[in-house]
Design a protein around this motif. Structure first.
Motif, PDB file in Angstrom:
ATOM      1  N   THR A 553       7.136 -43.475 -34.329  1.00 28.88           N
ATOM      2  CA  THR A 553       5.824 -43.848 -34.039  1.00 28.88           C
ATOM      3  C   THR A 553       4.806 -42.946 -33.427  1.00 28.88           C
ATOM      4  O   THR A 553       3.627 -43.155 -33.188  1.00 28.88           O
ATOM      5  N   GLY A 554       5.383 -41.603 -32.923  1.00 24.82           N
ATOM      6  CA  GLY A 554       4.771 -40.845 -32.008  1.00 24.82           C
ATOM      7  C   GLY A 554       5.822 -40.219 -31.183  1.00 24.82           C
ATOM      8  O   GLY A 554       6.970 -40.346 -31.180  1.00 24.82           O
ATOM      9  N   GLY A 555       5.162 -39.101 -30.241  1.00 26.49           N
ATOM     10  CA  GLY A 555       6.033 -38.354 -29.518  1.00 26.49           C
ATOM     11  C   GLY A 555       5.483 -37.011 -28.897  1.00 26.49           C
ATOM     12  O   GLY A 555       4.259 -36.939 -28.803  1.00 26.49           O
ATOM     13  N   ASN A 556       6.145 -36.146 -28.793  1.00 26.46           N
ATOM     14  CA  ASN A 556       5.684 -34.902 -27.887  1.00 26.46           C
ATOM     15  C   ASN A 556       6.369 -33.810 -28.548  1.00 26.46           C
ATOM     16  O   ASN A 556       7.766 -33.802 -28.729  1.00 26.46           O
ATOM     17  N   VAL A 557       5.789 -32.577 -28.565  1.00 29.76           N
ATOM     18  CA  VAL A 557       6.443 -31.396 -28.837  1.00 29.76           C
ATOM     19  C   VAL A 557       6.114 -30.411 -27.428  1.00 29.76           C
ATOM     20  O   VAL A 557       5.128 -30.458 -26.992  1.00 29.76           O
ATOM     21  N   SER A 558       7.280 -29.883 -26.801  1.00 31.04           N
ATOM     22  CA  SER A 558       7.315 -29.008 -25.810  1.00 31.04           C
ATOM     23  C   SER A 558       7.933 -27.867 -26.198  1.00 31.04           C
ATOM     24  O   SER A 558       9.069 -27.517 -26.373  1.00 31.04           O
ATOM     25  N   PHE A 559       7.222 -26.586 -26.335  1.00 33.88           N
ATOM     26  CA  PHE A 559       7.702 -25.514 -26.498  1.00 33.88           C
ATOM     27  C   PHE A 559       7.743 -24.567 -25.286  1.00 33.88           C
ATOM     28  O   PHE A 559       7.301 -24.793 -24.185  1.00 33.88           O
ATOM     29  N   TYR A 560       8.083 -23.107 -25.373  1.00 29.35           N
ATOM     30  CA  TYR A 560       8.103 -22.158 -24.460  1.00 29.35           C
ATOM     31  C   TYR A 560       9.154 -22.740 -23.471  1.00 29.35           C
ATOM     32  O   TYR A 560       8.870 -22.429 -22.052  1.00 29.35           O
ATOM     33  N   ASN A 561       9.921 -23.384 -23.640  1.00 24.71           N
ATOM     34  CA  ASN A 561      11.074 -23.898 -22.600  1.00 24.71           C
ATOM     35  C   ASN A 561      11.979 -22.534 -22.800  1.00 24.71           C
ATOM     36  O   ASN A 561      13.250 -22.894 -23.259  1.00 24.71           O
ATOM     37  N   GLN A 562      11.744 -21.820 -21.782  1.00 26.43           N
ATOM     38  CA  GLN A 562      12.933 -20.413 -21.787  1.00 26.43           C
ATOM     39  C   GLN A 562      12.685 -19.546 -20.584  1.00 26.43           C
ATOM     40  O   GLN A 562      11.257 -19.855 -20.028  1.00 26.43           O
ATOM     41  N   THR A 563      13.403 -18.956 -20.256  1.00 28.64           N
ATOM     42  CA  THR A 563      13.454 -18.309 -19.186  1.00 28.64           C
ATOM     43  C   THR A 563      13.368 -16.650 -19.420  1.00 28.64           C
ATOM     44  O   THR A 563      14.496 -16.250 -20.114  1.00 28.64           O
ATOM     45  N   GLY A 564      12.241 -15.977 -19.454  1.00 29.11           N
ATOM     46  CA  GLY A 564      12.234 -14.640 -20.185  1.00 29.11           C
ATOM     47  C   GLY A 564      12.371 -15.001 -21.642  1.00 29.11           C
ATOM     48  O   GLY A 564      11.349 -15.446 -22.315  1.00 29.11           O
ATOM     49  N   THR A 565      13.243 -14.033 -22.098  1.00 26.35           N
ATOM     50  CA  THR A 565      13.306 -14.290 -23.594  1.00 26.35           C
ATOM     51  C   THR A 565      14.589 -15.121 -24.098  1.00 26.35           C
ATOM     52  O   THR A 565      14.793 -15.493 -25.139  1.00 26.35           O
ATOM     53  N   THR A 566      15.392 -16.002 -23.063  1.00 27.69           N
ATOM     54  CA  THR A 566      16.266 -16.695 -23.301  1.00 27.69           C
ATOM     55  C   THR A 566      15.990 -18.216 -23.422  1.00 27.69           C
ATOM     56  O   THR A 566      15.557 -18.535 -22.393  1.00 27.69           O
ATOM     57  N   PRO A 567      15.784 -18.936 -24.447  1.00 28.25           N
ATOM     58  CA  PRO A 567      15.616 -20.199 -24.781  1.00 28.25           C
ATOM     59  C   PRO A 567      16.546 -20.910 -24.241  1.00 28.25           C
ATOM     60  O   PRO A 567      17.590 -20.876 -24.295  1.00 28.25           O
ATOM     61  N   ILE A 568      16.373 -22.338 -23.913  1.00 29.10           N
ATOM     62  CA  ILE A 568      17.253 -23.570 -23.787  1.00 29.10           C
ATOM     63  C   ILE A 568      17.855 -23.722 -25.018  1.00 29.10           C
ATOM     64  O   ILE A 568      17.290 -23.402 -26.162  1.00 29.10           O
ATOM     65  N   ASN A 569      18.895 -24.586 -25.126  1.00 26.05           N
ATOM     66  CA  ASN A 569      19.469 -25.107 -26.170  1.00 26.05           C
ATOM     67  C   ASN A 569      18.399 -25.790 -26.959  1.00 26.05           C
ATOM     68  O   ASN A 569      17.590 -26.738 -26.251  1.00 26.05           O
ATOM     69  N   PRO A 570      18.185 -25.729 -28.131  1.00 24.26           N
ATOM     70  CA  PRO A 570      17.144 -26.789 -28.698  1.00 24.26           C
ATOM     71  C   PRO A 570      17.720 -28.404 -28.389  1.00 24.26           C
ATOM     72  O   PRO A 570      18.587 -28.665 -28.619  1.00 24.26           O
ATOM     73  N   THR A 571      16.420 -29.141 -27.973  1.00 27.40           N
ATOM     74  CA  THR A 571      17.087 -30.494 -27.191  1.00 27.40           C
ATOM     75  C   THR A 571      15.820 -31.511 -27.708  1.00 27.40           C
ATOM     76  O   THR A 571      14.906 -31.894 -27.000  1.00 27.40           O
ATOM     77  N   PRO A 572      16.127 -31.856 -28.822  1.00 25.81           N
ATOM     78  CA  PRO A 572      15.549 -33.084 -29.298  1.00 25.81           C
ATOM     79  C   PRO A 572      15.924 -34.422 -28.441  1.00 25.81           C
ATOM     80  O   PRO A 572      17.027 -34.750 -28.707  1.00 25.81           O
ATOM     81  N   VAL A 573      14.905 -34.958 -27.936  1.00 23.93           N
ATOM     82  CA  VAL A 573      15.341 -36.270 -27.162  1.00 23.93           C
ATOM     83  C   VAL A 573      14.930 -37.410 -27.950  1.00 23.93           C
ATOM     84  O   VAL A 573      13.391 -37.515 -28.135  1.00 23.93           O
ATOM     85  N   ILE A 574      15.664 -38.336 -28.415  1.00 21.90           N
ATOM     86  CA  ILE A 574      15.458 -39.538 -29.198  1.00 21.90           C
ATOM     87  C   ILE A 574      14.965 -40.971 -28.363  1.00 21.90           C
ATOM     88  O   ILE A 574      16.153 -41.194 -27.902  1.00 21.90           O
ATOM     89  N   GLY A 575      14.149 -41.634 -28.344  1.00 22.73           N
ATOM     90  CA  GLY A 575      14.093 -42.980 -28.078  1.00 22.73           C
ATOM     91  C   GLY A 575      13.934 -43.968 -29.111  1.00 22.73           C
ATOM     92  O   GLY A 575      13.302 -43.882 -30.171  1.00 22.73           O
ATOM     93  N   VAL A 576      14.926 -45.092 -29.084  1.00 22.39           N
ATOM     94  CA  VAL A 576      14.960 -46.152 -30.179  1.00 22.39           C
ATOM     95  C   VAL A 576      14.484 -47.290 -29.469  1.00 22.39           C
ATOM     96  O   VAL A 576      15.119 -47.508 -28.526  1.00 22.39           O
ATOM     97  N   LEU A 577      13.839 -47.938 -30.095  1.00 23.81           N
ATOM     98  CA  LEU A 577      13.422 -49.341 -29.802  1.00 23.81           C
ATOM     99  C   LEU A 577      14.091 -50.256 -30.613  1.00 23.81           C
ATOM    100  O   LEU A 577      13.872 -50.122 -31.775  1.00 23.81           O
ATOM    101  N   GLY A 578      14.603 -51.521 -30.110  1.00 24.73           N
ATOM    102  CA  GLY A 578      15.224 -52.531 -30.679  1.00 24.73           C
ATOM    103  C   GLY A 578      14.565 -53.961 -30.431  1.00 24.73           C
ATOM    104  O   GLY A 578      13.973 -53.789 -29.249  1.00 24.73           O
ATOM    105  N   VAL A 579      14.677 -54.971 -31.375  1.00 27.07           N
ATOM    106  CA  VAL A 579      14.398 -56.134 -30.859  1.00 27.07           C
ATOM    107  C   VAL A 579      15.425 -57.215 -30.564  1.00 27.07           C
ATOM    108  O   VAL A 579      16.415 -57.314 -31.637  1.00 27.07           O
ATOM    109  N   HIS A 580      15.588 -57.981 -29.628  1.00 25.53           N
ATOM    110  CA  HIS A 580      16.248 -58.963 -29.461  1.00 25.53           C
ATOM    111  C   HIS A 580      15.462 -60.328 -29.579  1.00 25.53           C
ATOM    112  O   HIS A 580      14.601 -60.578 -29.236  1.00 25.53           O
ATOM    113  N   ASP A 581      15.986 -61.318 -30.630  1.00 22.75           N
ATOM    114  CA  ASP A 581      15.571 -62.430 -30.768  1.00 22.75           C
ATOM    115  C   ASP A 581      15.633 -63.544 -29.403  1.00 22.75           C
ATOM    116  O   ASP A 581      14.879 -64.354 -29.029  1.00 22.75           O
TER     117      ASP A 581
END
Length: 764
Positions: A553-581
């Motif tokens: 339904t939407g989300g966000n991209v965050s680039f340039y997460n690194q210190t100098g030339t060393t990037p973080i591990n690629p980290t997709p964070v996923i939110g799932v919404l469910g419905v309780h009757d």
């Protein structure tokens, strides 16, 4: 001011008055390259004014325009499953889904990573405030927040600087708003040292007819800026902080971090809801990244196409601000509304009653131009669609990281495994007390989880659950998950594994998974290896959502997460919404029923690539992550949801990081009840493998046969492994000689001491 555009705002006549036409413009410092600057000149047919340059620089920044990610993100729309539950999809401030009974829910997750490194408290606090305003702008009442936090090693000096401030900022802002924090994750890994991740999620609720949009239709309608005054905080935040890597000089960026006022935001929430109830708003947009620049260009571009703004009318905290600074300021707690002239007086009355400053700063036009004046001169005259929707789009070079092959071939098979009961016992305790698996009570105790009175489940349970309708019990479940180690080893599978875990967590409470939001945290898009990781992760997530039938339904991209030339591990964070009757039928993870049968659902394989065991015991990262099995995930979810609805289970806990070992530890400690377990197969593999599509369940007496039938029908393996009871975790299984024997016993008191001592010792 280098130049101005002299014009009557009511006409299309433009003349250029350039004070210093030969003076170089600081477009590079504003994050633009030569080609982008020349394109602005081509669009305008002239040299831009400094105010126009400010608008294009922030609107075409990576953070606002998605210029490096857009070509890949289209897959979420192209592969979106057909569903009548999606009411508002990507492209708006937040997605909206139908949950039944006339109710709609909007939710979204966004990053505030770089500001939180520079100034941890305000960076995290304003991250919460910003995502809450996104939800408000859809017409909803915010009802809960979550957060996903990642830091360097727990004992690193920088972590000890950043962690307390971030946690205090998340709690301080959310608690002051009166919003429960119902879940999330706190992860430690060396790759995040110097570049923490602070991802904040908010969820809101409304009736279908109350949905609002960020549009500015109707020439003559008034443009009203309301909320906090505009100040110098956060100027350039979107284009500078979010598009820069970090080095030892990064603390000098402190002035670019916004300063939040949660008490003003609380008033703003209630004010907006009253404005919505009286139908006083034609269109609305929050002011977050890029401030007035973003709100005016996006509203105008999505509406009739034109807008006139008098910047002199913008209420300021600092009268010395220049127009460029007013446009780029990211001062918090501000909204912009489009209101018909006959409703302006009532709009102002309501704002005054809530003590919210509100000012008419312009009006909608049909000129297809965004025109702004300041001190009697027209300083902006641009086609708003070119800033809001027609920014540069890059197809960056892609290639796998050079070390990926050697990383994948370095399997955990060479690592020495525990071979007897004593070693297995020691490993269980070691994992239970490790930074990523230890109790996060030190963090979560700083968050109010039950304010508003509708929280049904919150951390450390599988997912957060919130009641929506008191009478029917209708509710929602939310989980936020990610695993950077898995994604480093295989980006396509890693993104799918993050989705699988969140999907499984939601179903483990008894909810039907319905929709997805994501926050994609990666290094520099100018690095072909990072862009390859990003492209593969997006493809994997889009394919998995299509298979499972749940749209992004939407989300966000965050680039340039690194210190100098060393990037973080690629980290997709996923939110799932469910419905309780009916949330009254939900189940948590606590073992509380003495004598209940404990069963393991799903298939266990020997899978240790990227595992917590390899990470904690050997600081090893290599091999391949667990095999993705979306068919098995869907089948397991259907069994859990049906079994919970039928009242067959007293506890459910998914298996993920740390495998069955950690699941048993958490369920025993949560309920204060031990368990007697007999492990099938290899004890080490059964305890510590991180195979997916698995859950541990406690079965209500008499429900075993029905559960077995459900599992057989769905093709889900089920194995009875023990019974709940006692004050210790007792584990039996195959010994070194192949015979069945008691392997180890750990009193709950010892387990609890190991699980709870880690974080306070580092954080205090």
């Amino acid at each position: 001011m280098e130049s101005s555009v002299k014009a009557d705002p009511g006409t299309d006549t433009v003349a250029i008055a350039a004070a210093s036409p030969d003076r170089p413009q600081p477009y590079v410092e504003l994050g633009m390259n030569d080609e982008e600057y020349q394109r602005v000149r081509h669009i305008l047919g002239r040299r831009p004014t400094s105010a126009e340059l400010a608008i294009y620089s922030v609107m075409w920044s990576e953070h606002c325009s998605y210029k490096s990610s857009k070509v890949h993100l289209r897959q979420f729309g192209d592969k979106a499953p057909k569903t009548d539950k999606l009411l508002v999809g990507m492209g708006e401030n937040a997605g909206v889904v139908d949950i039944g009974q006339g109710w709609a829910v909007t939710f979204k997750v966004e990053s505030h990573n770089h500001p939180s490194y520079v100034e941890p408290y305000q960076g995290a606090a304003t991250g919460v405030g910003g995502i809450v305003r996104d939800i408000m702008s859809m017409g909803a009442r915010p009802i809960a927040v979550m957060d996903s936090l990642r830091f360097g090693p727990a004992d690193a000096p920088d972590t000890q600087r950043v962690l307390p401030g971030v946690v205090a900022g998340v709690g301080g802002y959310g608690n002051s708003l009166g919003l429960p924090n119902i879940g999330g994750e706190t992860v430690f890994d060396a790759c995040y040292e110097g570049n923490p991740l602070v991802n904040a999620l908010c969820v809101g609720v409304m009736k279908h007819e109350d949905i609002k949009r960020a549009v500015a239709p109707g020439p003559g309608n008034k443009v009203i800026l309301f909320g906090a005054l505009t100040g110098p905080d956060g100027i350039g935040g979107a284009s500078v902080l979010a598009s820069a890597t970090f080095d030892e000089e990064s603390h000098t960026k402190r002035p670019s971090v916004q300063v939040g006022d949660p008490f003003m935001e609380k008033l703003l929430i209630e004010c907006c809801l009253e404005l919505f109830r009286e139908d006083l708003v034609v269109g609305i947009q929050d002011l977050g990244a890029a401030g007035v620049s973003c709100a005016t260009t996006e509203l105008a571009a999505a509406g009739t196409g034109g807008m006139y703004v008098d910047l002199d009318a913008v209420p300021l905290r600092d009268a010395t601000l220049r127009p460029e600074e007013i446009l780029m300021s990211e001062s918090q707690e501000r909204m912009m509304a489009v209101v018909s002239p006959d409703k302006v007086d009532r709009f102002m009355e309501i704002c005054a009653r809530w003590e919210i400053p509100a000012t008419v700063i312009g009006q909608v036009t049909d000129t297809r131009r965004l025109v702004m004046t300041w001190r009697g001169e027209t300083i902006v005259d641009i086609p708003p669609v070119t800033a809001a929707d027609e920014g540069p789009v890059y197809e960056r070079p892609l290639e796998p990281p050079h070390d990926l092959g050697s990383l994948q071939s370095d399997t955990p098979g060479r690592l020495t495994r525990p071979s007897n009961g004593d070693e297995l016992r020691r490993t269980v305790l070691w994992l239970a007390g490790s930074p990523n698996l230890a109790s996060k009570t030190w963090v979560t105790s700083q968050y109010d989880r039950y304010v508003l009175g509708n929280t049904v489940l919150a951390m450390p349970d599988n997912a957060g659950v919130v009641r929506i309708d008191d009478e029917s019990g209708l509710g929602i479940s939310l989980s936020l998950d990610g695993n950077g180690r898995y994604t480093r080893l295989d980006p396509y599978s890693g993104a799918q594994l993050a989705l699988s875990e969140a999907y499984r967590n939601v179903a483990a409470t008894g909810a039907r998974p319905l929709a997805v939001t994501n926050c994609l945290n990666f290094g520099s898009p100018e690095d072909p290896g990072v862009m390859w990781q990003f492209a593969r992760a997006v493809e994997g997530l889009a394919d998995a959502c299509q298979y499972l039938g749940i749209p992004v339904t939407g989300g966000n991209v965050s680039f340039y997460n690194q210190t100098g030339t060393t990037p973080i591990n690629p980290t997709p964070v996923i939110g799932v919404l469910g419905v309780h009757d009916d949330v009254r039928r939900r189940v948590d993870m606590a073992l509380t029923s003495d004598g209940a049968t404990i069963a393991l659902l799903g298939e266990t394989r020997e899978e240790f690539g990227g595992s917590e065991w390899a990470h904690v015991v050997y600081n090893h990262l290599g091999g391949l992550p667990p095999l993705v099995d979306l068919k098995a995930e869907a089948a397991l979810a259907s069994v859990m949801v049906t079994a919970i609805r039928e009242g067959l289970l007293t506890a459910v806990h998914d298996l993920s990081d740390g495998g069955l070992s950690q699941t048993l530890v958490e369920s025993c400690l949560r309920g204060g009840l031990g368990a007697r377990i007999t492990l099938p197969g290899d004890p080490f593999v059964t305890l510590f493998s991180e195979s997916v599509a698995r859950a541990m369940v406690a079965v209500r007496p008499g429900g075993e046969a029905r559960l077995a039938a459900l599992c057989e029908s769905a093709g889900v393996p089920v194995t009875q492994i023990g019974v709940a009871g006692g004050d210790a975790l007792n584990v039996a299984g195959r010994g070194p000689e192949g015979d069945q024997q008691e392997l180890f016993s750990i009193p709950l008191a010892e387990l609890r001491e190991a699980n709870e001592r880690m974080l306070p010792s580092y954080a205090n």
